[in-house]
Design a protein around this motif. Sequence first.
Motif, mmCIF file in Angstrom:
data_model
loop_
_atom_site.group_PDB
_atom_site.id
_atom_site.type_symbol
_atom_site.label_atom_id
_atom_site.label_comp_id
_atom_site.label_asym_id
_atom_site.label_seq_id
_atom_site.Cartn_x
_atom_site.Cartn_y
_atom_site.Cartn_z
ATOM 1 N N UNK A 88 12.714 15.201 -0.729
ATOM 2 C CA UNK A 88 14.154 15.151 -0.460
ATOM 3 C C UNK A 88 14.460 14.093 0.588
ATOM 4 N N UNK A 89 13.548 13.972 1.581
ATOM 5 C CA UNK A 89 13.751 13.067 2.705
ATOM 6 C C UNK A 89 12.426 12.397 3.069
ATOM 7 N N UNK A 90 12.503 11.128 3.410
ATOM 8 C CA UNK A 90 11.367 10.403 3.982
ATOM 9 C C UNK A 90 11.853 9.818 5.302
ATOM 10 N N UNK A 91 11.093 10.043 6.357
ATOM 11 C CA UNK A 91 11.389 9.425 7.655
ATOM 12 C C UNK A 91 10.211 8.522 7.985
ATOM 13 N N UNK A 104 11.705 6.429 -5.287
ATOM 14 C CA UNK A 104 12.559 7.623 -5.331
ATOM 15 C C UNK A 104 13.988 7.241 -4.941
ATOM 16 N N UNK A 105 14.795 6.742 -5.872
ATOM 17 C CA UNK A 105 16.137 6.253 -5.536
ATOM 18 C C UNK A 105 17.054 7.308 -4.913
ATOM 19 N N UNK A 126 4.607 10.048 -7.045
ATOM 20 C CA UNK A 126 5.664 10.294 -8.029
ATOM 21 C C UNK A 126 5.053 10.608 -9.396
ATOM 22 N N UNK A 127 4.036 9.852 -9.792
ATOM 23 C CA UNK A 127 3.359 10.109 -11.065
ATOM 24 C C UNK A 127 2.740 11.501 -11.092
ATOM 25 N N UNK A 128 2.322 11.975 -9.914
ATOM 26 C CA UNK A 128 1.722 13.307 -9.809
ATOM 27 C C UNK A 128 2.770 14.418 -9.711
ATOM 28 N N UNK A 132 0.803 -1.194 0.000
ATOM 29 C CA UNK A 132 0.000 0.000 0.000
ATOM 30 C C UNK A 132 0.850 1.264 0.000
ATOM 31 N N UNK A 133 1.901 1.273 0.806
ATOM 32 C CA UNK A 133 2.780 2.447 0.862
ATOM 33 C C UNK A 133 3.480 2.648 -0.484
ATOM 34 N N UNK A 134 3.945 1.555 -1.063
ATOM 35 C CA UNK A 134 4.598 1.637 -2.375
ATOM 36 C C UNK A 134 3.646 2.222 -3.413
ATOM 37 N N UNK A 135 2.418 1.733 -3.444
ATOM 38 C CA UNK A 135 1.453 2.226 -4.433
ATOM 39 C C UNK A 135 1.151 3.712 -4.238
ATOM 40 N N UNK A 136 0.995 4.121 -2.980
ATOM 41 C CA UNK A 136 0.733 5.538 -2.708
ATOM 42 C C UNK A 136 1.922 6.398 -3.114
ATOM 43 N N UNK A 137 3.133 5.940 -2.794
ATOM 44 C CA UNK A 137 4.331 6.690 -3.175
ATOM 45 C C UNK A 137 4.470 6.755 -4.693
ATOM 46 N N UNK A 138 4.193 5.655 -5.345
ATOM 47 C CA UNK A 138 4.287 5.620 -6.805
ATOM 48 C C UNK A 138 3.297 6.603 -7.437
#
Length: 119
Positions: free
Chosen positions: A17-20, A35-36, A10-12, A1-7
């Motif tokens: 710069x940072x994710x905690x 986000x490599x 990114x598409x949007x 779920x987190x991957x899909x939301x992040x993806x």
Amino acid sequence: GCFRAAYQLKKDGFSPDVVIAHSGWGESLFIKQVWPNTKLGIYCEFYYNNQSDVGFDPEFPVTDYTEDCRLWLKNINNILHFDVADAGLSPTKWQASTFPKPFRDRITVIHDGIDTVKV
């Protein structure tokens, strides 16, 4: 779920710069896949171990050798995150000290509470 939301973010056009993130359940394991170049900091709350977490309560005695396997599985997300994270953050020295030495060297203690002392 987190991957899909992040993806989707990114598409949007969103690129942090940072994710905690808290590493406990593994949600942030794939942040670098999306986000490599984003820095990933993991919240190092606790690492389970045989010294302080099992066998202390007579109601739940350790009865066989499988306890080490169970604890390793409880730590699997912490272990996997240290392979992808850029930094570890822990709220107390004690919490950081629960992690194995190679991980501790990558953890910075940053208190996450509120300073209630007024100067």
